[in-house]
Design a protein around this motif. Structure first.
Motif, short mmCIF file in Angstrom:
data_model
loop_
_atom_site.label_atom_id
_atom_site.label_comp_id
_atom_site.label_asym_id
_atom_site.label_seq_id
_atom_site.Cartn_x
_atom_site.Cartn_y
_atom_site.Cartn_z
N ALA A 64 -12.89 51.49 -12.34
CA ALA A 64 -11.80 52.31 -12.62
C ALA A 64 -12.32 53.17 -13.99
O ALA A 64 -13.22 52.86 -14.34
N THR A 65 -11.59 54.32 -14.00
CA THR A 65 -11.92 55.27 -15.02
C THR A 65 -10.72 55.53 -15.94
O THR A 65 -9.49 54.85 -15.60
N LYS A 66 -10.92 56.35 -17.01
CA LYS A 66 -9.73 56.79 -17.72
C LYS A 66 -8.64 57.55 -17.05
O LYS A 66 -7.58 57.46 -17.36
N LEU A 67 -9.08 58.24 -15.95
CA LEU A 67 -8.13 58.95 -15.18
C LEU A 67 -7.20 57.82 -14.34
O LEU A 67 -5.81 57.92 -14.18
N HIS A 68 -7.75 56.91 -13.82
CA HIS A 68 -7.10 55.70 -13.27
C HIS A 68 -5.81 55.42 -14.33
O HIS A 68 -4.69 55.09 -14.08
N CYS A 69 -6.26 55.18 -15.71
CA CYS A 69 -5.40 54.69 -16.61
C CYS A 69 -4.24 55.62 -17.04
O CYS A 69 -3.18 55.65 -17.15
N LYS A 70 -4.85 56.92 -16.95
CA LYS A 70 -3.88 58.01 -17.47
C LYS A 70 -2.75 58.07 -16.20
O LYS A 70 -1.29 58.47 -16.53
#
Length: 103
Positions: free
Chosen positions: A7-13
């Motif tokens: 998981a990356t920050k883009l998934h969270c965004k």
């Protein structure tokens, strides 16, 4: 299933974008084509500071494009242990996306 997917920050965004759209009664954004679309089990966890605000996921692997938005909303709005997240709380929220790749 790839063991190196994370998981990356883009998934969270994307989870935030989905939640804000839902709370604003706007159409949900599409899953970003820049993110991998692997089949994995996931959990989405919302917190305010260290306090859990919602956490729900699935152990059944499915394509991220078909489940991430669903679990972002279910965990924020339908976790029976908590009242649904409200727009006023969004600025205080943190989200974690767990991809269970070595499950």
């Amino acid at each position: 299933m790839k063991a190196d997917i994370a998981a990356t920050k883009l998934h969270c965004k994307y989870c935030f974008d989905v939640l804000i759209a839902k709370l604003s009664k706007k159409p949900l954004p599409p899953y970003p084509n820049t993110l991998p679309d692997d089949k994995v089990p996931i959990f989405v966890t919302w917190k305010i500071k260290d306090d859990l605000r919602g956490c729900i996921g699935t152990f059944s692997p499915s394509k991220l494009s078909s489940i991430l938005s669903n679990y972002a909303l279910i965990s924020a709005l339908e976790d029976d242990r908590f009242d649904p997240v409200e727009m006023e709380e969004v600025a205080k929220l943190n989200v974690g996306v767990s991809l269970l790749v070595n499950f």
